[in-house]
Write an enzyme that holds these catalytic residues in place. Structure first.
Site, PDB file in Angstrom:
ATOM      1  N   GLY A   1      -0.747  -3.223   5.540  1.00  0.00           N
ATOM      2  CA  GLY A   1      -0.080  -4.489   6.264  1.00  0.00           C
ATOM      3  C   GLY A   1      -1.290  -5.612   5.780  1.00  0.00           C
TER       4      GLY A   1
ATOM      5  N   SER B   1       4.076   0.058   1.540  1.00  0.00           N
ATOM      6  CA  SER B   1       5.481  -0.418   0.948  1.00  0.00           C
ATOM      7  C   SER B   1       5.775   0.955  -0.078  1.00  0.00           C
ATOM      8  CB  SER B   1       5.141  -1.517  -0.052  1.00  0.00           C
ATOM      9  OG  SER B   1       3.762  -1.478  -0.871  1.00  0.00           O
TER      10      SER B   1
ATOM     11  N   THR C   1       0.894  -1.138  -0.167  1.00  0.00           N
ATOM     12  CA  THR C   1      -0.122  -0.044   0.004  1.00  0.00           C
ATOM     13  C   THR C   1       0.821   1.161  -0.019  1.00  0.00           C
ATOM     14  OG1 THR C   1      -1.646  -1.179   1.374  1.00  0.00           O
ATOM     15  CG2 THR C   1      -1.668   1.435   1.695  1.00  0.00           C
TER      16      THR C   1
ATOM     17  N   SER D   1       1.335  -0.957  -4.892  1.00  0.00           N
ATOM     18  CA  SER D   1       0.334   0.098  -4.823  1.00  0.00           C
ATOM     19  C   SER D   1      -0.223   0.348  -6.162  1.00  0.00           C
ATOM     20  CB  SER D   1       0.696   1.475  -4.098  1.00  0.00           C
ATOM     21  OG  SER D   1       1.560   1.110  -3.196  1.00  0.00           O
TER      22      SER D   1
ATOM     23  N   ASP E   1       5.582   2.089  -7.077  1.00  0.00           N
ATOM     24  CA  ASP E   1       5.618   0.744  -6.207  1.00  0.00           C
ATOM     25  C   ASP E   1       4.865  -0.304  -6.722  1.00  0.00           C
ATOM     26  OD1 ASP E   1       3.938  -0.034  -3.388  1.00  0.00           O
ATOM     27  OD2 ASP E   1       5.885  -1.080  -3.899  1.00  0.00           O
TER      28      ASP E   1
ATOM     29  N   LYS F   1      -9.369   1.770   1.919  1.00  0.00           N
ATOM     30  CA  LYS F   1      -8.565   1.596   2.961  1.00  0.00           C
ATOM     31  C   LYS F   1      -8.613   2.771   4.109  1.00  0.00           C
ATOM     32  CE  LYS F   1      -5.254  -0.489  -0.100  1.00  0.00           C
ATOM     33  NZ  LYS F   1      -3.812  -0.544  -0.881  1.00  0.00           N
TER      34      LYS F   1
ATOM     35  N   ASP G   1      -4.196   4.672  -1.632  1.00  0.00           N
ATOM     36  CA  ASP G   1      -4.356   4.082  -2.828  1.00  0.00           C
ATOM     37  C   ASP G   1      -5.471   3.013  -2.723  1.00  0.00           C
ATOM     38  OD1 ASP G   1      -2.449   1.075  -3.343  1.00  0.00           O
ATOM     39  OD2 ASP G   1      -2.694   2.040  -1.487  1.00  0.00           O
TER      40      ASP G   1
ATOM     41  N   ARG H   1      -5.298  -0.517  -4.130  1.00  0.00           N
ATOM     42  CA  ARG H   1      -4.959  -1.804  -4.507  1.00  0.00           C
ATOM     43  C   ARG H   1      -4.715  -2.804  -3.191  1.00  0.00           C
ATOM     44  NH1 ARG H   1      -0.323  -2.821  -8.701  1.00  0.00           N
ATOM     45  NH2 ARG H   1      -1.698  -1.867 -10.132  1.00  0.00           N
TER      46      ARG H   1
END
Lengths: 286, 229
Positions: free
Chosen positions: A90, A172, A44, A212, A209, A76, A60, A62
């Site tokens: 996480g 991440s 994320t 994400s 990343d 999220k 984000d 995903r």
């Protein structure tokens, strides 16, 4: 210190009863050649920023399960209380359940005190719960809100430590997002500037990343008002398939129009062939 | 300080679940903290870096945490463990000071920290230095590493402290003035932050005497410079 809570946490720390059983199960499954299911993580980018009138939280959308995208548009940013929201990175189940438990306990607490709950209270409840589980609950959270003491932003780590800061990133994609913040953050920004900054930080995470992606959700919290912008920015629009050729709807039609390829020369050579032998073989349709 | 520092004993019970965020094997605490007594009080100092794995997650963390009005503790090691100990002892001191109807002694605060550190020494990996001023014995510094309680004229802790052991042994003098001990603390922190990769950021300095506690933040460019070619 007595509070009215729905869930009574059992005293004495984490219960390790099931760890042995889990280890045996895993060994058995591996012997049969299967792999145990991977916990779905929300690799994320989440972040938050404090501006002049409140806080802006961004995330984000995903959710990944290993190397596959499990949910292209998951939410999220979780509700904790009317004035406090929390982004979670996480393990998806851990962040979802932890925020729901604390949201429920906070509502009971606020009914007991008769006041709007404070961000610091939510922070304490979350960190005490995560510390009790010694990091086994994989929830990294960005908690933000506005209460009687002003706008506040906390980052909460899975082991139970917290930091109170003017801008935080987690997940991440946190390094990409932090790079944007460190470059452009200023204290006491205006709302539009803060939203743009958060949007750009999440976009940096989405495009740089692998964990994400998809859209950008924002949540703007001010005194007395919450703007839950979902989606704020559809950064990755799905392409449109060519499925109407010559007026006929056809999915997956890979025919190209006449004239797509330019014809340079054309040579026609008739072949003179004689029929030598003709035989018919019937198909067995019995 | 390290987020997610995991003791080798808890790794044995890890089972299926691995903590996501930078769970490292037990390593030395990563910080520099120092506390010094002077004539009339104590000075505490710390750096401000918190790392998780290879990245810095907070570059301005104040590791000098108040336990009471005139008693502070310096945190090092696992961020979660140290923060939790400090908050628990803060609460216990509050209750204690209400019960005795007076300001608590530094020795009481240090004993409370030591009790937690000793009882859970297998599970925790944090080292707190407790320092403050009280009416009975003036300025005091207590080290509580691994559950030991030791009163010392000065104490250093954290991974950066290894680089300045020689410096503090050579430069410390008894009965320095307030000014001199603040300079001593800032010099020690600067030297440690210059050599230790897990210490850095700004320097926080807290001076405690009979009039109360004074917090100061020395920014990176205001730190003293040493030989650096």
């Amino acid at each position: 210190m007595a509070t009215v809570s729905v869930r009574q946490y059992h005293r004495g720390g984490f219960s390790f009863e099931n760890c042995k059983r889990n280890a045996l199960l895993e060994a058995d499954i591996n012997k049969l050649g299967f792999s145990s299911p991977a916990a779905r993580k929300t690799g994320t980018t989440i972040c938050g920023v404090v501006y002049k009138d409140g806080v802006v939280l961004g995330a984000d959308t995903r959710a990944t399960e290993g190397m596959v995208v499990a949910d292209k548009n998951c939410s999220k940013i979780h509700y904790i209380s009317p004035n406090v929201y929390c982004c979670g990175a996480g393990t998806a189940a851990d962040t979802e359940m932890t925020t729901q438990i604390i949201s429920s306990n906070l509502e009971l607490h606020s009914l007991s005190t008769g006041r709007l709950p404070r961000v610091a209270t939510a922070n304490r409840m979350l960190k005490q719960m995560l510390f009790r589980y010694q990091g086994y609950i994989g929830a990294a959270l960005v908690l933000g809100g506005v209460d009687s003491t002003g706008p506040q932003l906390y980052s909460i780590y899975p082991h139970g430590s917290t930091d109170k800061l003017p801008y935080v990133t987690m997940g991440s994609g946190s390094l990409a997002a932090m790079a944007v913040f460190e470059d452009r953050y200023k204290p006491n920004m205006e709302e539009e500037e803060a939203k743009r900054l958060v949007r750009d930080a999440i976009a940096a995470g989405i495009f740089n990343d692998l964990g994400s992606g998809s859209n950008i959700d924002l949540c703007v919290i001010t005194k007395g008002k919450v703007d839950y912008l979902r989606p704020h920015d559809v950064a990755n629009k799905k392409g449109v398939r060519e499925d109407k050729i010559n007026g006929r709807p056809e999915t997956g039609n890979y025919r190209y129009k006449h004239g797509t390829t330019g014809v340079l020369t054309k040579a026609v050579t008739p072949l003179n062939l004689e029929v030598v032998e003709e035989s018919v073989q019937t198909m067995d349709t019995s | 300080m390290r987020e997610g520092a995991v003791n080798r004993y808890t790794l044995k019970n890890a089972g299926l679940f691995q903590p996501n965020f930078g769970a490292k094997k037990w390593t030395n605490p990563s910080t520099t903290i120092i506390a010094v007594t002077f004539d009339g009080g104590v000075v505490l100092g710390s750096d401000s870096r918190v790392s998780a794995g290879e990245s810095v997650v907070n570059r301005v963390m104040n590791k000098l945490s108040p336990l009471h009005d005139q008693i502070y503790c310096a945190l090092s090691g696992s961020a979660a463990d140290a923060q939790t100990i400090a908050e628990i002892v803060n609460y216990q001191l509050d209750v204690h000071s209400i019960e005795v109807e007076d300001d608590p002694l530094v020795c009481s605060a240090a004993t409370l920290v030591k009790n937690i550190s000793y009882k859970y020494k297998e599970e925790l990996s944090a080292h707190l230095i407790v320092a403050g001023w009280d009416r009975k014995k003036g300025g005091q510094v207590y080290a509580t590493l691994n559950g030991l309680l030791s009163r010392q004229p000065f104490a250093i802790g954290g991974s950066g402290s290894f680089y300045i052991n020689g410096f503090v042994d050579a430069e410390y003098r008894k009965n320095m003035t307030r000014r001199e001990s603040q300079e001593f603390v800032v010099n020690a922190l600067t030297l440690a932050m210059g050599r230790d990769d897990s210490s850095g950021g700004v320097a926080y300095v807290v001076t405690i005497d009979k009039d109360g506690a004074e917090e100061k933040c020395v920014l990176g460019n205001e730190l003293p410079t040493f030989f650096d070619e």
